[in-house]
Every structure is written in C-alpha cells, then in structure tokens.
Design a protein around this motif. Structure first.
Motif, PDB file in Angstrom:
ATOM      1  N   LEU A 162       5.736  14.979  -4.206  1.00  0.00           N
ATOM      2  CA  LEU A 162       4.525  14.569  -3.500  1.00  0.00           C
ATOM      3  C   LEU A 162       4.396  13.044  -3.496  1.00  0.00           C
ATOM      4  O   LEU A 162       3.940  12.456  -2.519  1.00  0.00           O
ATOM      5  CB  LEU A 162       3.301  15.217  -4.150  1.00  0.00           C
ATOM      6  CG  LEU A 162       2.033  15.219  -3.276  1.00  0.00           C
ATOM      7  CD1 LEU A 162       2.256  16.010  -1.998  1.00  0.00           C
ATOM      8  CD2 LEU A 162       0.844  15.768  -4.028  1.00  0.00           C
ATOM      9  N   LEU A 163       4.855  12.405  -4.596  1.00  0.00           N
ATOM     10  CA  LEU A 163       4.822  10.942  -4.627  1.00  0.00           C
ATOM     11  C   LEU A 163       5.706  10.374  -3.518  1.00  0.00           C
ATOM     12  O   LEU A 163       5.334   9.408  -2.841  1.00  0.00           O
ATOM     13  CB  LEU A 163       5.285  10.440  -6.005  1.00  0.00           C
ATOM     14  CG  LEU A 163       5.314   8.919  -6.199  1.00  0.00           C
ATOM     15  CD1 LEU A 163       3.944   8.306  -5.972  1.00  0.00           C
ATOM     16  CD2 LEU A 163       5.825   8.552  -7.583  1.00  0.00           C
ATOM     17  N   LYS A 165       6.335  11.810  -0.683  1.00  0.00           N
ATOM     18  CA  LYS A 165       5.612  11.996   0.589  1.00  0.00           C
ATOM     19  C   LYS A 165       4.510  10.944   0.726  1.00  0.00           C
ATOM     20  O   LYS A 165       4.214  10.478   1.829  1.00  0.00           O
ATOM     21  CB  LYS A 165       4.969  13.380   0.640  1.00  0.00           C
ATOM     22  CG  LYS A 165       5.909  14.507   0.314  1.00  0.00           C
ATOM     23  CD  LYS A 165       6.564  15.064   1.523  1.00  0.00           C
ATOM     24  CE  LYS A 165       7.357  16.292   1.140  1.00  0.00           C
ATOM     25  NZ  LYS A 165       8.396  16.604   2.090  1.00  0.00           N
ATOM     26  N   ALA A 166       3.897  10.594  -0.409  1.00  0.00           N
ATOM     27  CA  ALA A 166       2.839   9.590  -0.356  1.00  0.00           C
ATOM     28  C   ALA A 166       3.409   8.231   0.054  1.00  0.00           C
ATOM     29  O   ALA A 166       2.752   7.465   0.765  1.00  0.00           O
ATOM     30  CB  ALA A 166       2.134   9.483  -1.706  1.00  0.00           C
ATOM     31  N   ILE A 168       5.998   7.888   2.077  1.00  0.00           N
ATOM     32  CA  ILE A 168       6.193   8.012   3.535  1.00  0.00           C
ATOM     33  C   ILE A 168       4.858   7.881   4.259  1.00  0.00           C
ATOM     34  O   ILE A 168       4.755   7.212   5.287  1.00  0.00           O
ATOM     35  CB  ILE A 168       6.798   9.386   3.884  1.00  0.00           C
ATOM     36  CG1 ILE A 168       8.055   9.594   3.084  1.00  0.00           C
ATOM     37  CG2 ILE A 168       7.039   9.487   5.389  1.00  0.00           C
ATOM     38  CD1 ILE A 168       9.236   9.958   3.855  1.00  0.00           C
ATOM     39  N   ALA A 169       3.833   8.542   3.712  1.00  0.00           N
ATOM     40  CA  ALA A 169       2.517   8.510   4.356  1.00  0.00           C
ATOM     41  C   ALA A 169       1.996   7.082   4.402  1.00  0.00           C
ATOM     42  O   ALA A 169       1.459   6.640   5.429  1.00  0.00           O
ATOM     43  CB  ALA A 169       1.542   9.411   3.597  1.00  0.00           C
ATOM     44  N   ALA A 172       3.786   5.283   7.062  1.00  0.00           N
ATOM     45  CA  ALA A 172       3.454   5.746   8.411  1.00  0.00           C
ATOM     46  C   ALA A 172       2.060   5.300   8.831  1.00  0.00           C
ATOM     47  O   ALA A 172       1.831   4.968   9.991  1.00  0.00           O
ATOM     48  CB  ALA A 172       3.558   7.272   8.492  1.00  0.00           C
ATOM     49  N   ASN A 173       1.111   5.300   7.900  1.00  0.00           N
ATOM     50  CA  ASN A 173      -0.267   4.998   8.276  1.00  0.00           C
ATOM     51  C   ASN A 173      -1.056   4.603   7.037  1.00  0.00           C
ATOM     52  O   ASN A 173      -1.591   5.434   6.330  1.00  0.00           O
ATOM     53  CB  ASN A 173      -0.899   6.230   8.939  1.00  0.00           C
ATOM     54  CG  ASN A 173      -2.223   5.904   9.606  1.00  0.00           C
ATOM     55  OD1 ASN A 173      -2.968   5.042   9.146  1.00  0.00           O
ATOM     56  ND2 ASN A 173      -2.517   6.592  10.690  1.00  0.00           N
ATOM     57  N   ALA A 176      -4.884   5.627   6.855  1.00  0.00           N
ATOM     58  CA  ALA A 176      -5.091   7.048   6.577  1.00  0.00           C
ATOM     59  C   ALA A 176      -4.727   7.367   5.130  1.00  0.00           C
ATOM     60  O   ALA A 176      -5.389   8.175   4.482  1.00  0.00           O
ATOM     61  CB  ALA A 176      -4.261   7.900   7.543  1.00  0.00           C
ATOM     62  N   ALA A 177      -3.680   6.717   4.613  1.00  0.00           N
ATOM     63  CA  ALA A 177      -3.287   6.960   3.223  1.00  0.00           C
ATOM     64  C   ALA A 177      -4.416   6.555   2.279  1.00  0.00           C
ATOM     65  O   ALA A 177      -4.738   7.263   1.329  1.00  0.00           O
ATOM     66  CB  ALA A 177      -2.005   6.195   2.893  1.00  0.00           C
ATOM     67  N   ARG A 178      -5.043   5.415   2.554  1.00  0.00           N
ATOM     68  CA  ARG A 178      -6.156   4.982   1.695  1.00  0.00           C
ATOM     69  C   ARG A 178      -7.325   5.945   1.824  1.00  0.00           C
ATOM     70  O   ARG A 178      -8.005   6.239   0.842  1.00  0.00           O
ATOM     71  CB  ARG A 178      -6.607   3.572   2.080  1.00  0.00           C
ATOM     72  CG  ARG A 178      -5.559   2.520   1.810  1.00  0.00           C
ATOM     73  CD  ARG A 178      -6.041   1.140   2.188  1.00  0.00           C
ATOM     74  NE  ARG A 178      -7.105   0.682   1.302  1.00  0.00           N
ATOM     75  CZ  ARG A 178      -7.885  -0.355   1.549  1.00  0.00           C
ATOM     76  NH1 ARG A 178      -7.737  -1.034   2.672  1.00  0.00           N
ATOM     77  NH2 ARG A 178      -8.817  -0.715   0.705  1.00  0.00           N
ATOM     78  N   ILE A 180      -7.269   9.117   2.299  1.00  0.00           N
ATOM     79  CA  ILE A 180      -7.118  10.380   1.565  1.00  0.00           C
ATOM     80  C   ILE A 180      -7.047  10.120   0.063  1.00  0.00           C
ATOM     81  O   ILE A 180      -6.809  11.028  -0.720  1.00  0.00           O
ATOM     82  CB  ILE A 180      -5.867  11.189   2.004  1.00  0.00           C
ATOM     83  CG1 ILE A 180      -4.608  10.370   1.784  1.00  0.00           C
ATOM     84  CG2 ILE A 180      -6.004  11.671   3.429  1.00  0.00           C
ATOM     85  CD1 ILE A 180      -3.347  11.176   1.867  1.00  0.00           C
ATOM     86  N   GLY A 181      -7.207   8.867  -0.339  1.00  0.00           N
ATOM     87  CA  GLY A 181      -7.306   8.594  -1.762  1.00  0.00           C
ATOM     88  C   GLY A 181      -6.026   8.103  -2.407  1.00  0.00           C
ATOM     89  O   GLY A 181      -5.917   8.082  -3.625  1.00  0.00           O
ATOM     90  N   ASP A 183      -3.823   5.260  -3.725  1.00  0.00           N
ATOM     91  CA  ASP A 183      -3.976   3.863  -4.106  1.00  0.00           C
ATOM     92  C   ASP A 183      -2.743   3.133  -3.574  1.00  0.00           C
ATOM     93  O   ASP A 183      -1.724   3.066  -4.239  1.00  0.00           O
ATOM     94  CB  ASP A 183      -4.076   3.767  -5.627  1.00  0.00           C
ATOM     95  CG  ASP A 183      -4.373   2.345  -6.082  1.00  0.00           C
ATOM     96  OD1 ASP A 183      -4.385   1.445  -5.223  1.00  0.00           O
ATOM     97  OD2 ASP A 183      -4.578   2.145  -7.282  1.00  0.00           O
TER      98      ASP A 183
END
Lengths: 290, 233
Positions: A162-163, A165-166, A168-169, A172-173, A176-178, A180-181, A183
């Motif tokens: 998941l880290l 993916k975070a 990548i997220a 990517a954006n 949006a990453a901030r 969804i929480g 850091d």
C-alpha cells in the motif's frame, strides 16, 4: 564477433549503473517534480564511504552497509534541510538547490576523504571469465545481478504494498493524495531516502571496475539524467531501458569510433531526445478525461 | 459540528476569502452556492488543510483544527471529494479505494469496501480497471467511495454534479441523501444551485469571498435575488 560481445558486455555493465542512477532520478521526480542533480553524489558517497571504512579496518560487508546507511541519511537530510524549507518555490529553484547540494557534497568529500582515485576488491576475484572469446569480469555479473535485484524489489514494492501505491498516488495527483490523508512530505522523504540508497549501492558495485573519487558523481549524474530523458522522465521502465541503451551506445562508440568521444555520446543523446522526442521512449503522453 | 469563524485566505497577496463565517451541525446537509471564483473551492481546501488561512478559526467536533496538517484532519474525520474528482488515474479502482482508507490503514478494510460497493454497485464490477479509464460518472462515484473509505464524520463535496448527465445527477443526489440518513454530515458546494437546494437543509450564498445570504434551503430557494442570479427564474 568476440569484439562485439566484449563491447556489449561492458556496455551492459556500465549501463546497469546508469539505469540505477536514472531510477533514482525517476523516484524523486515522480514524488516531487524535482530533478535531483545530487543523485551522482549519492553514488560517489556509496563508493567512497565504503573505501574509507574498509581502509579503517571495518570488514567489507559492514563497510558497505554503513555506506548505504550514511548515504541514505544524506539523502534524507538533503530533502529535510535544503529542499523542504524552500517548499513552494518553483521547480527550477529547487533544481538549482540540488545542483548546489551536489557541489557542496563534492567539496565535503574532498575534505573528509581525499582527491585520489580508490578501488575496492571485487566480490569474486579479478580473474576474468572467457565467454565466446570475450573476457568478462566476475564483478560485471555482480553489477548486473545487483541491478536486477533492485529493479525487482522496487517493482514488488510498487505492485504489492500500500505504501508503494501511495507513492504512485502522490506522483499521479498530489492534491488528491493529501486529501485522502497521505502525508506527502513523508512520501518525498521516503523517495529521497530510497534514491540515495540505490545510488549508494550502485557506487559500491561499480567501484571495483571503474574506481571512484570525490568527483565521479558529476558525470554519472549526467549520464543517468540522459538515460532518464531517453527512457522518458518519470517512467521507471524507461529509466532501466534508457540506462542500458546509453551504456551500450557508449561502449560501442568507444570501441568502434574512438574512446575520446565516449563521454560525448550521452550529451549527444540528450540533445537528440530534446529535439526529436521530448517525451522519451516510454514517457507519458498526458491524456485526461474531463 | 463544524464551525468556521471569520476565515480569511489568500493566494500570494490576493485575498480571496475576506472573513467567512458559517457552521454545519451534525446530521445536516448544508450547501454552499456561488458563482465561479466566489471562493468555494478555496474554502473547502482551507477546511481540509491544503490551503493555508491567514486569519480566523476552524473548529471541528469542539477542537481548533486550523493549524493541523491535512493528513491529521482526515484521520480526525473530515474527508473531501475534490472538484474534478481527482481519482488516481494509473491505479485500479480497488487500489483507489484501498488508498482512501490510508488514514485508518491498520484496520480491516473489508467492511468499508463492502459498504462502498453496496452503495455503488457499478464499481463492484470494475474493481480491476484503471481509474483513468472510467467514465466521468464512474469516476465521481469512485471519488465519493474513496472519501468514504476513511470513515469520515464530515464529508466535503466539491461540485460533485459537474459534467454529469442529468440522470446521473439524480442518482448522485439520492446517494448524498442516503449518506445523510446514514448519519453522515455533509457540506456540499455546487454551482448547480437547483440540485443542491433540493436536498439541503440549510444554505449559504458565497459571493466574492463573503457570505452574503444564509438560511434554511427553502427560504434561500424562494429568495428573489437567488432566483435571479442562480436559478435563472
């Protein structure tokens, strides 16, 4: 034929190192839009710290481990104390900070270490292996194996955790990453640390073949940057392919044309890529649904 | 539940929020309507902590939160569905949803996932598709689902109806109402004032960085100025 094989093999070896440097560029660029020109200094620090630890009597594996940890710390410090305080500045300003950091690290290395060339003993001896008429250094195989393991580990990290993916997220954006929480500052910290560690490993692996000194980072950073550009900046696959291609083209032109043009090849490739295909081989063409 | 007092915010030296005061009570749908550039998105960003404020206070569940970083506010119960959906295009629908639960990632994700899939059955069939390949409507559902994965107490929705076909807007309104009935508190920003006022309990009108009108949704809907400026009647 034996000659070609020889060139290809030395091209692949040095190309694997360029690929690792390019991966370092890619990781940091994706997380933060910054091209970190101190990437080459991570490679230098990995090699030099190992050399001087070994000279001080530390067993080689431990010396290498310490070098990786020290370099990772330097990478983190670079982000925390040089990049992060300038948060909000333009990308160009941040890139200039990394150039400054690169000059600074080279200066410090000159003082802390020295200005001479150093080597490390190869992992499996220096006797070359004969293969199809070409002489292959066992350390070349170590470099290729090491690079392969790093690439596979990175791929697993991104695909399976998941880290990952975070990361990548965030690339990517970021907004949006901030939201969804995530850091995102920590994610950038993390990319600097991983890039530094990869750089250090590359430096340790290649030192028995190409030697190291306080200023090897500059050229490695430029070649790695050329590799990242050729592959398409931001693409991990592109970084690997770009690195191997640049190493190969360099070795072939040094072998068949003249070795005095060796270092010019990377610059020529940067120019051609910028003019003919700025998105690189695997670069993202931005398509957005509205 | 949420109260915003005299909040000011600026981009560089240009102030865009000139002291906004509003509150949202638990279990309410409150809508914020206003034209382009009125400062609605800036206010939403300020509540989530991704836009700094220069003055004022933001309270949530009785605590001052204006100094907390964005990720702590998500963990504290405020989720936002940003304007333009902002899904993570290269990642699959499933990964987008899992990342939505980043702030409570140590907990078991299955119940939250099941809840989102029940709310948006259309997502259930496309869990492995990259989010960038979805239609606008699907992306909007995904963006809401992603925000819900963090188990928020307050949901901020920024222009959820933007670019959606009329039947999808109706579906969306039904979902928003269902979420409120499921004890979620909602602050809804909309340019589509008609749709927003139809489901809201109360409304605020934001004009060039100031609240110019507030009251029960029905009252706002009947206001002559609102009817002329935002409902086109």
């Amino acid at each position: 034929m034996a000659e070609l094989l020889q060139f290809v093999f030395s091209g692949l070896t040095v190309g694997a190192i360029y690929a690792l440097v390019a991966l370092g560029f890619t990781l940091i660029y994706n997380a933060s839009d910054i091209i970190n020109f101190a990437q080459g200094e991570f490679v230098m620090l990995g090699g030099m710290t190992t050399v001087f630890m070994a000279l001080a009597g530390v067993p080689l594996p431990l010396a290498a481990l310490i070098a990786i940890i020290v370099t990772t710390g330097v990478g983190l410090a670079l982000h925390r104390f040089a990049i992060e305080p300038a948060r909000g500045a333009s990308s160009v300003a941040l890139i200039m900070i990394t150039i400054g950091a690169s000059v600074f690290l080279r200066g410090v290395a000159q003082v802390v270490f020295d200005k001479r060339f150093h080597s490390l003993p190869p992992l499996f001896g220096a006797d070359s292996i004969q293969f199809g008429g070409a002489a292959i250094l066992p350390q070349s195989l170590v470099v290729l194996a090491g690079a392969t393991v790093i690439v596979i580990l990175l791929w697993l990290f991104v695909e399976r955790t998941l880290l990952g993916k975070a990361v990548i997220a965030t690339a990517a954006n970021r907004l949006a990453a901030r939201l969804i929480g995530v850091d995102t500052r920590r994610i950038v910290d993390f990319s600097f640390a991983v890039s530094a560690a990869i750089g250090a490993i590359a430096g340790i692996l290649i030192t028995p073949i190409t030697l190291t000194s306080y200023d090897v980072g500059t050229l490695l950073a430029l070649k790695g940057f050329a590799a990242a550009m050729l592959g398409g900046i931001g693409s991990p696959l592109g970084a690997v392919v770009g690195g191997l291609l640049i190493g190969m083209i360099e070795a072939l032109s040094a072998g068949y044309l003249s070795s005095s043009y060796k270092d010019a090849v990377a610059f020529l490739i940067i120019l051609v890529v910028l003019v003919a295909m700025p998105q690189g081989l695997f670069g993202r063409v931005k398509v957005e649904r509205v | 539940m949420l109260s915003i007092e005299n909040v000011k915010s600026a981009y560089g030296r240009i102030e865009v929020l000139h002291g906004v005061t509003l509150h949202v009570d638990a279990g309410e749908i409150v809508t914020l309507i206003g034209a382009n550039g009125a400062g609605k998105t800036t206010l939403m960003h300020a509540i989530s902590g991704v836009q700094p404020i220069t003055d004022g206070a933001i309270r949530f569940a009785g605590e001052r939160i204006e100094k907390r970083p964005a990720h702590k506010r998500v963990a504290f119960g405020i989720s936002q569905v940003p304007e333009g959906r902002q899904v993570f295009a290269p990642l699959s629908v499933m990964d987008n949803l899992k990342l939505g639960a980043w702030s409570c990632r140590d907990a078991d994700l299955e119940p939250a996932l099941a809840r989102v899939c029940a709310l948006f059955p259309m997502l259930d069939a496309i869990l492995e598709t990259p989010a960038g390949a979805l239609s606008g409507g699907q992306q909007q559902m995904l963006a809401i689902g992603r925000a819900l994965m963090a188990k928020p107490r307050l949901l901020l929705l920024d222009e959820p109806s933007m670019g959606l076909a009329p039947n999808l807007v109706d579906q969306l309104l039904t979902v928003i109402r269902a979420l409120r009935d499921d004890s979620l508190t909602i602050l809804l920003v909309e340019q589509n004032a008609r749709a927003a006022l139809a489901i809201a309990d109360r409304a605020y009108v934001l004009e060039t960085g100031r609240v110019t009108l507030s009251g029960p949704a029905a009252e706002i809907q009947a206001d002559r100025r609102v009817r002329e400026a935002y409902l086109g009647i």
